[in-house]
Design an enzyme around this catalytic site. Structure first.
Site, PDB file in Angstrom:
ATOM      1  N   SER A 168       9.577   8.621  45.033  1.00  0.00           N
ATOM      2  CA  SER A 168      10.436   9.790  44.810  1.00  0.00           C
ATOM      3  C   SER A 168      11.752   9.417  44.139  1.00  0.00           C
ATOM      4  O   SER A 168      12.331   8.370  44.407  1.00  0.00           O
ATOM      5  CB  SER A 168      10.740  10.473  46.145  1.00  0.00           C
ATOM      6  OG  SER A 168       9.557  11.014  46.679  1.00  0.00           O
ATOM      7  N   ASN A 200      15.440  15.367  14.203  1.00  0.00           N
ATOM      8  CA  ASN A 200      15.641  14.010  13.711  1.00  0.00           C
ATOM      9  C   ASN A 200      15.933  13.038  14.861  1.00  0.00           C
ATOM     10  O   ASN A 200      16.995  12.462  14.952  1.00  0.00           O
ATOM     11  CB  ASN A 200      16.783  13.993  12.689  1.00  0.00           C
ATOM     12  CG  ASN A 200      16.812  12.702  11.909  1.00  0.00           C
ATOM     13  OD1 ASN A 200      15.838  11.965  11.875  1.00  0.00           O
ATOM     14  ND2 ASN A 200      17.937  12.416  11.297  1.00  0.00           N
ATOM     15  N   HIS A 242      -5.562   7.540  35.419  1.00  0.00           N
ATOM     16  CA  HIS A 242      -6.295   8.093  36.558  1.00  0.00           C
ATOM     17  C   HIS A 242      -5.758   7.549  37.876  1.00  0.00           C
ATOM     18  O   HIS A 242      -5.292   6.413  37.962  1.00  0.00           O
ATOM     19  CB  HIS A 242      -7.779   7.764  36.447  1.00  0.00           C
ATOM     20  CG  HIS A 242      -8.415   8.239  35.179  1.00  0.00           C
ATOM     21  ND1 HIS A 242      -8.284   9.524  34.708  1.00  0.00           N
ATOM     22  CD2 HIS A 242      -9.182   7.593  34.269  1.00  0.00           C
ATOM     23  CE1 HIS A 242      -8.946   9.655  33.575  1.00  0.00           C
ATOM     24  NE2 HIS A 242      -9.492   8.489  33.284  1.00  0.00           N
ATOM     25  N   ALA A 268      11.116   4.133  45.606  1.00  0.00           N
ATOM     26  CA  ALA A 268      11.891   5.371  45.528  1.00  0.00           C
ATOM     27  C   ALA A 268      13.286   5.078  44.991  1.00  0.00           C
ATOM     28  O   ALA A 268      13.918   4.086  45.367  1.00  0.00           O
ATOM     29  CB  ALA A 268      11.975   6.021  46.899  1.00  0.00           C
TER      30      ALA A 268
END
Length: 160
Positions: free
Chosen positions: A111, A95, A66, A128
């Site tokens: 990002s 597999n 959350h 980032a």
């Protein structure tokens, strides 16, 4: 890119451009935002009050808790030994071994980060462009390639 019928969407989940996402067999919690060009595969879960920014890929075996933020272009992986063929040259289809990733409560991922199968602790911050190859402790700030702990978010609180 569709939202498949087998997707469990929470109440008030916001997907502003539903024709520009690819969601199938996943579960997304209440009040979550999903940006354009996001793919979430079967078996992945996203908690409530999350923000998944554009161009991110969440594969099977990823569990996002959350209040998690996933920045633009974040890439999750689930195979530690990826191969197209086996030793005899046959294409590998079934597999392979899926490895799991867990992103805990209120973690943030910057990002273009790449996340290998790991546990990302609660309230941690992934910089980032980082490549996360090992578990991240709660409250850690991780940056670099490979990602290393460089600080603690509790030392950087916003004074507002």
């Amino acid at each position: 890119m569709p939202i498949a019928a087998n997707v469990q969407l929470g109440e008030r989940t916001r997907i502003p451009l539903p024709d520009l996402v690819n969601l199938y067999g996943c579960s997304i919690g209440d009040d979550t935002f999903i940006g354009p060009f996001v793919e979430i595969q079967a078996g992945a879960t996203v908690g409530r009050l999350c923000k998944i920014q554009s161009h991110s890929f969440i594969c099977e075996g990823v569990d996002i808790g959350h209040e998690v933020f996933v920045g633009h272009g974040v890439m999750f992986t689930n195979d530690l030994l990826p191969r197209a063929t086996d030793e005899s040259g046959r294409r590998i289809t079934d597999n392979w071994v899926m490895s799991r990733t867990s992103v805990e409560f209120r973690a943030s991922i910057g990002s273009r980060a790449v996340i290998l199968p790991v546990r990302i602790g609660a309230s941690s911050l992934i910089g980032a462009g980082s490549v996360v190859t090992k578990d991240v402790p709660p409250y850690a700030i991780v940056a670099g390639n490979p990602g290393r702990v460089i600080g603690d978010v509790r030392d950087k609180r916003d004074p507002r």
